[in-house]
Design a protein around this motif. Structure first.
Motif, PDB file in Angstrom:
ATOM      1  N   ASN A 180       1.459  -5.145   4.785  1.00 58.93           N
ATOM      2  CA  ASN A 180       0.059  -4.936   4.414  1.00 58.93           C
ATOM      3  C   ASN A 180      -0.801  -4.794   5.665  1.00 58.93           C
ATOM      4  O   ASN A 180      -0.520  -5.403   6.688  1.00 58.93           O
ATOM      5  CB  ASN A 180      -0.446  -6.081   3.546  1.00 58.93           C
ATOM      6  N   TYR A 211      -8.798  -4.177   7.257  1.00 57.40           N
ATOM      7  CA  TYR A 211      -9.371  -2.987   6.643  1.00 57.40           C
ATOM      8  C   TYR A 211     -10.848  -3.224   6.415  1.00 57.40           C
ATOM      9  O   TYR A 211     -11.317  -4.358   6.355  1.00 57.40           O
ATOM     10  CB  TYR A 211      -8.665  -2.628   5.330  1.00 57.40           C
ATOM     11  N   LEU A 251      -4.939   6.676  -1.512  1.00 57.50           N
ATOM     12  CA  LEU A 251      -4.405   5.418  -1.019  1.00 57.50           C
ATOM     13  C   LEU A 251      -4.541   4.399  -2.149  1.00 57.50           C
ATOM     14  O   LEU A 251      -5.627   4.229  -2.698  1.00 57.50           O
ATOM     15  CB  LEU A 251      -5.221   4.991   0.201  1.00 57.50           C
ATOM     16  N   MET A 273       0.833  -1.192   0.000  1.00 64.05           N
ATOM     17  CA  MET A 273       0.000   0.000   0.000  1.00 64.05           C
ATOM     18  C   MET A 273       0.873   1.249   0.000  1.00 64.05           C
ATOM     19  O   MET A 273       1.872   1.315   0.712  1.00 64.05           O
ATOM     20  CB  MET A 273      -0.892  -0.018   1.244  1.00 64.05           C
ATOM     21  N   TRP A 275      -3.647   0.423  -3.148  1.00 62.77           N
ATOM     22  CA  TRP A 275      -3.230  -0.897  -2.669  1.00 62.77           C
ATOM     23  C   TRP A 275      -3.679  -1.914  -3.704  1.00 62.77           C
ATOM     24  O   TRP A 275      -4.852  -2.254  -3.782  1.00 62.77           O
ATOM     25  CB  TRP A 275      -3.841  -1.172  -1.313  1.00 62.77           C
TER      26      TRP A 275
END
Length: 139
Positions: A39, A43, A124, A17, A126
């Motif tokens: 990681n 989330y 962001l 990320m 990822w």
């Protein structure tokens, strides 16, 4: 700045990320970044819809009407590590955990100046997930 793709491959995290601080005037321009070396532990992405209730006096029934869609809310739990268990990571060098956290905050959290006090727009990324927003809370 180090080549993030190469470093991700070296430490075994090709889809790590990256959190970018964006220019408030031009959200396509990236000012600085923080690479998450491990990681996120967890989330969640929350999506919500807001409805209006209308209650009728005579019938006592309630009718729901669509009002609007609320902004997405992303919550992540990051792990900062300086134990050496990742080996020699060129991106952080010999930074201790407190230094890593302070750098993360300098990229992602509100401006230090009380006069300014504006949140920093962030992007962001990822893997295939991309999220644009503001950091609301740090615990």
């Amino acid at each position: 700045m180090a080549d993030l793709e190469t470093i991700g491959g070296i430490i075994g995290l090709p889809n790590h990320m990256v959190i970018y601080q964006l220019d408030p005037a031009d959200h396509k321009k990236r000012l600085s970044s923080y690479t998450v070396l491990i990681n996120p532990e967890s989330y969640s992405v929350n999506r919500s819809v807001n409805f209006e209730n209308e209650k009728y006096m005579q019938s006592g029934s309630t009718t729901m009407y669509f009002n609007h869609i609320l902004e997405e809310d992303l919550s992540i739990q990051l792990l900062f590590d300086a134990t050496g268990s990742l080996g020699n990571v060129p991106l952080i060098g010999q930074q201790n955990v407190l230094d890593q956290i302070n750098y993360f905050l300098s990229v992602a959290f509100v401006e230090d100046s009380l006069a300014c006090g504006k949140p920093k727009p962030l992007q962001l990324i990822w893997g295939p997930m991309e999220f644009n927003g503001l950091l609301e809370q740090v615990n």
